[in-house]
Design an enzyme around this catalytic site. Structure first.
Site, PDB file in Angstrom:
ATOM      1  N   TYR A  90      46.789  26.986  31.364  1.00  0.00           N
ATOM      2  CA  TYR A  90      46.518  28.390  31.717  1.00  0.00           C
ATOM      3  C   TYR A  90      47.833  29.169  31.795  1.00  0.00           C
ATOM      4  O   TYR A  90      47.991  30.223  31.167  1.00  0.00           O
ATOM      5  CB  TYR A  90      45.781  28.455  33.056  1.00  0.00           C
ATOM      6  CG  TYR A  90      45.715  29.843  33.627  1.00  0.00           C
ATOM      7  CD1 TYR A  90      44.924  30.823  33.031  1.00  0.00           C
ATOM      8  CD2 TYR A  90      46.468  30.208  34.745  1.00  0.00           C
ATOM      9  CE1 TYR A  90      44.871  32.113  33.542  1.00  0.00           C
ATOM     10  CE2 TYR A  90      46.426  31.493  35.258  1.00  0.00           C
ATOM     11  CZ  TYR A  90      45.625  32.438  34.659  1.00  0.00           C
ATOM     12  OH  TYR A  90      45.580  33.716  35.149  1.00  0.00           O
TER      13      TYR A  90
HETATM   14  O1  LIG Z   1      48.134  33.812  41.014  1.00  0.00           O
HETATM   15  C1  LIG Z   1      47.755  33.409  39.951  1.00  0.00           C
HETATM   16  O2  LIG Z   1      48.418  33.580  38.968  1.00  0.00           O
HETATM   17  C2  LIG Z   1      46.472  32.636  39.832  1.00  0.00           C
HETATM   18  O3  LIG Z   1      45.782  32.643  41.071  1.00  0.00           O
HETATM   19  C3  LIG Z   1      44.677  31.811  41.128  1.00  0.00           C
HETATM   20  O4  LIG Z   1      45.116  30.460  41.058  1.00  0.00           O
HETATM   21  P1  LIG Z   1      45.470  29.735  42.422  1.00  0.00           P
HETATM   22  O5  LIG Z   1      46.602  30.396  43.109  1.00  0.00           O
HETATM   23  O6  LIG Z   1      45.624  28.310  42.107  1.00  0.00           O
HETATM   24  O7  LIG Z   1      44.175  30.020  43.316  1.00  0.00           O
HETATM   25  P2  LIG Z   1      43.021  29.068  43.836  1.00  0.00           P
HETATM   26  O8  LIG Z   1      42.472  28.256  42.773  1.00  0.00           O
HETATM   27  O9  LIG Z   1      42.095  29.923  44.599  1.00  0.00           O
HETATM   28  O10 LIG Z   1      43.802  28.102  44.844  1.00  0.00           O
HETATM   29  C4  LIG Z   1      44.387  28.621  46.011  1.00  0.00           C
HETATM   30  C5  LIG Z   1      45.105  27.530  46.751  1.00  0.00           C
HETATM   31  O11 LIG Z   1      44.162  26.586  47.231  1.00  0.00           O
HETATM   32  C6  LIG Z   1      44.532  25.262  46.857  1.00  0.00           C
HETATM   33  N1  LIG Z   1      43.315  24.457  46.705  1.00  0.00           N
HETATM   34  C7  LIG Z   1      42.477  24.678  45.677  1.00  0.00           C
HETATM   35  C8  LIG Z   1      41.324  23.952  45.551  1.00  0.00           C
HETATM   36  C9  LIG Z   1      41.022  22.964  46.486  1.00  0.00           C
HETATM   37  O12 LIG Z   1      39.977  22.268  46.419  1.00  0.00           O
HETATM   38  N2  LIG Z   1      41.872  22.775  47.523  1.00  0.00           N
HETATM   39  C10 LIG Z   1      43.019  23.503  47.673  1.00  0.00           C
HETATM   40  O13 LIG Z   1      43.768  23.286  48.619  1.00  0.00           O
HETATM   41  C11 LIG Z   1      45.365  25.426  45.606  1.00  0.00           C
HETATM   42  O14 LIG Z   1      46.260  24.370  45.435  1.00  0.00           O
HETATM   43  C12 LIG Z   1      46.069  26.749  45.906  1.00  0.00           C
HETATM   44  O15 LIG Z   1      47.225  26.512  46.625  1.00  0.00           O
HETATM   45  C13 LIG Z   1      43.686  32.100  40.000  1.00  0.00           C
HETATM   46  O16 LIG Z   1      42.669  31.152  39.945  1.00  0.00           O
HETATM   47  C14 LIG Z   1      44.360  32.225  38.666  1.00  0.00           C
HETATM   48  O17 LIG Z   1      43.420  32.686  37.724  1.00  0.00           O
HETATM   49  C15 LIG Z   1      45.504  33.211  38.826  1.00  0.00           C
HETATM   50  O18 LIG Z   1      46.125  33.527  37.659  1.00  0.00           O
END
Ligand SMILES: O=C(O)[C@H]1O[C@H](OP(=O)(O)OP(=O)(O)OC[C@H]2O[C@@H](n3ccc(=O)[nH]c3=O)[C@H](O)[C@@H]2O)[C@H](O)[C@@H](O)[C@@H]1O
Length: 435
Positions: free
Chosen positions: A246
């Site tokens: 991504y």
């Molecule tokens: O800022 C960005 O560029 C990205 O933000 C999000 O990605 P992400 O920050 O990974 O957001 P989430 O998937 O909501 O995860 C948030 C946090 O929760 C954590 N997480 C996720 C899933 C889980 O089961 N447990 C957990 O602790 C992840 O590691 C992360 O730190 C979006 O999904 C992407 O499309 C976007 O481009």
């Protein structure tokens, strides 16, 4: 390309020999004759079927298609488009914006905000089923109420894009259609290439050749900072260590933007969004499915980095992001090309749109528990190697000085608004929250 196109078109290269075979063919019985003509009739019908009319669009990503076909021609379609694109007469310096991904989370909020201030807005969305399409339909219904028409189609459909520009002379494109999500890239890598690379190139191809060329603002991502350890992340930092496909496709988008700016004079602004959240959000994101699972009494996994280290995000509230998007549109200069040729240097920008205050995921869960008044069943697990990065933190000084961007919503306040929306949207079991 249809099979009929395999026949060389220039005369002389391919000459039909008069077949003596047919002349020699004699039908032994009426049954053979019937079978022979039935076979030809069937072939004829199949060819007609394969060459479906160009006014009907079928989605091109076979992995995640919706079963609909869409009609996008005729006076009724054009009228809807023109009405939606109309700038309110009281608006003195209104713009006409094509918003791709308009039924998406950020797309819906940006479209509504533009319309509210009097701009002309037309949406484009393929309504794919990466997450519950009924949520996208509900957002569409919301936008329809304020007079915004969303065309159902894919950014890979060049004919459709050309047609839209033929009917409406868009001054700006807000390009938000994308395959989002960091972890899903391991399950369906081609969908990222399809939307974030091929789709973006198709859109730019059309934008570079229309007159006048629009100015383009598009969604990059904080994930381009990848495995960088220097924080806060600044636009001046290198972005050459993506941790997910991504992130790599978003980084590729930034390079592609450079090329189209350089060769064709397109004005391009990339916005690196930092984990955007809020009402009408994306069910694939952690804050959303944590809420769903906490309410269901299901356990949730909170990721930890090496040695029980904290995983944190610079969560950014949707209203702040919308202000950043509108400011990027308002400050974008005109593209300089015409007739598909560059006439002078054009604007090329990249901005961080974050909140500048990273919050550990465990704190996010605590805030959700408080607003939901339910204790979560938590499992701390080591962050799987699936594209996630341990930490994000935006330096927003560039966006502050160039766009006047100033986020004002902290995670407590933003999640309160999200939870209020979530409970009312999914209330009474009318709709079940689906990922
Ligand atoms: O800022 C960005 O560029 C990205 O933000 C999000 O990605 P992400 O920050 O990974 O957001 P989430 O998937 O909501 O995860 C948030 C946090 O929760 C954590 N997480 C996720 C899933 C889980 O089961 N447990 C957990 O602790 C992840 O590691 C992360 O730190 C979006 O999904 C992407 O499309 C976007 O481009």
């Amino acid at each position: 390309m249809s099979r009929l196109d395999d026949i060389p078109s220039s005369p002389g290269k391919f000459k039909m020999e008069k077949s003596t075979y047919l002349n020699r063919l004699r039908f032994q019985s009426p049954l053979t004759k019937f079978a022979f003509f039935s076979f030809f009739l069937l072939c004829f019908i199949s060819v007609l079927f394969l060459r479906s009319p160009p006014s009907v669009y079928t989605q091109s990503d076979p992995s995640r298609r919706s079963l609909r076909t869409y009609s996008y021609s005729g006076p009724a379609f054009e009228k809807k488009l023109r009405n939606s694109a109309k700038i309110r007469t009281s608006s003195s310096n209104g713009i006409t914006v094509l918003v791709t991904g308009a039924a998406g989370f950020v797309g819906t909020h940006v479209s509504a905000a533009l319309k509210r201030r009097g701009d002309g807005v037309v949406g484009l969305d393929n309504f794919n089923d990466y997450y519950d399409p009924s949520l996208k339909r509900a957002r569409q219904a919301l936008l329809e109420q304020s007079g915004i028409f969303i065309v159902e189609g894919d950014i890979n459909d060049v004919e459709l894009l050309r047609k839209l520009f033929k009917i409406v002379s868009f001054t700006h494109v807000m390009h938000l259609a994308a395959q989002a999500g960091v972890r899903y890239a391991m399950e369906n890598p081609s969908s990222y290439v399809h939307s974030n690379i091929a789709g973006f190139v198709n859109l730019l191809e059309v934008c570079k050749s229309v007159n006048p060329q629009p100015s383009i603002v598009w969604a990059s991502s904080s994930s381009v900072y990848g495995l960088n350890t220097k924080v806060p992340f600044s636009e001046k930092d290198k972005t050459d260590q993506p941790a997910s496909l991504y992130a790599a496709t978003k980084k590729a988008g930034e390079e592609i933007a450079h090329t189209y700016n350089h060769i064709y004079g397109l004005s391009l602004t990339g916005l690196r969004f930092f984990t955007v959240y809020g009402p009408w959000g994306r069910p694939d994101m952690a804050y959303f499915f944590f809420t769903k699972d906490i309410l269901k009494g299901k356990s949730i996994s909170i990721f930890e980095s090496a040695n029980h280290g904290t995983v944190a995000r610079d969560f950014t509230y949707i209203d702040d992001i919308v202000k950043g998007c509108l400011a990027a549109l308002d400050t974008s200069e005109k593209s300089t090309g015409s007739g598909g040729k560059k006439k002078g240097p054009a604007q090329l920008r990249v901005f961080n749109l974050g909140n500048t205050s990273p919050v550990p995921v465990s704190d996010l869960v605590r805030i959700l528990e408080k607003h939901l008044k339910v204790k979560a069943k938590k499992k701390m697990i080591k962050m799987p190697r699936n594209g996630d990065v341990p930490y994000t933190h935006a330096n927003i000084s560039l966006a502050r000085s160039e766009l006047g961007y100033k986020p004002t919503t902290d995670l407590q306040t933003g999640l309160k608004k999200f939870v209020r929306w979530y409970l009312s949207y999914y209330s009474g079991g009318k709709k079940s929250a689906a990922r």
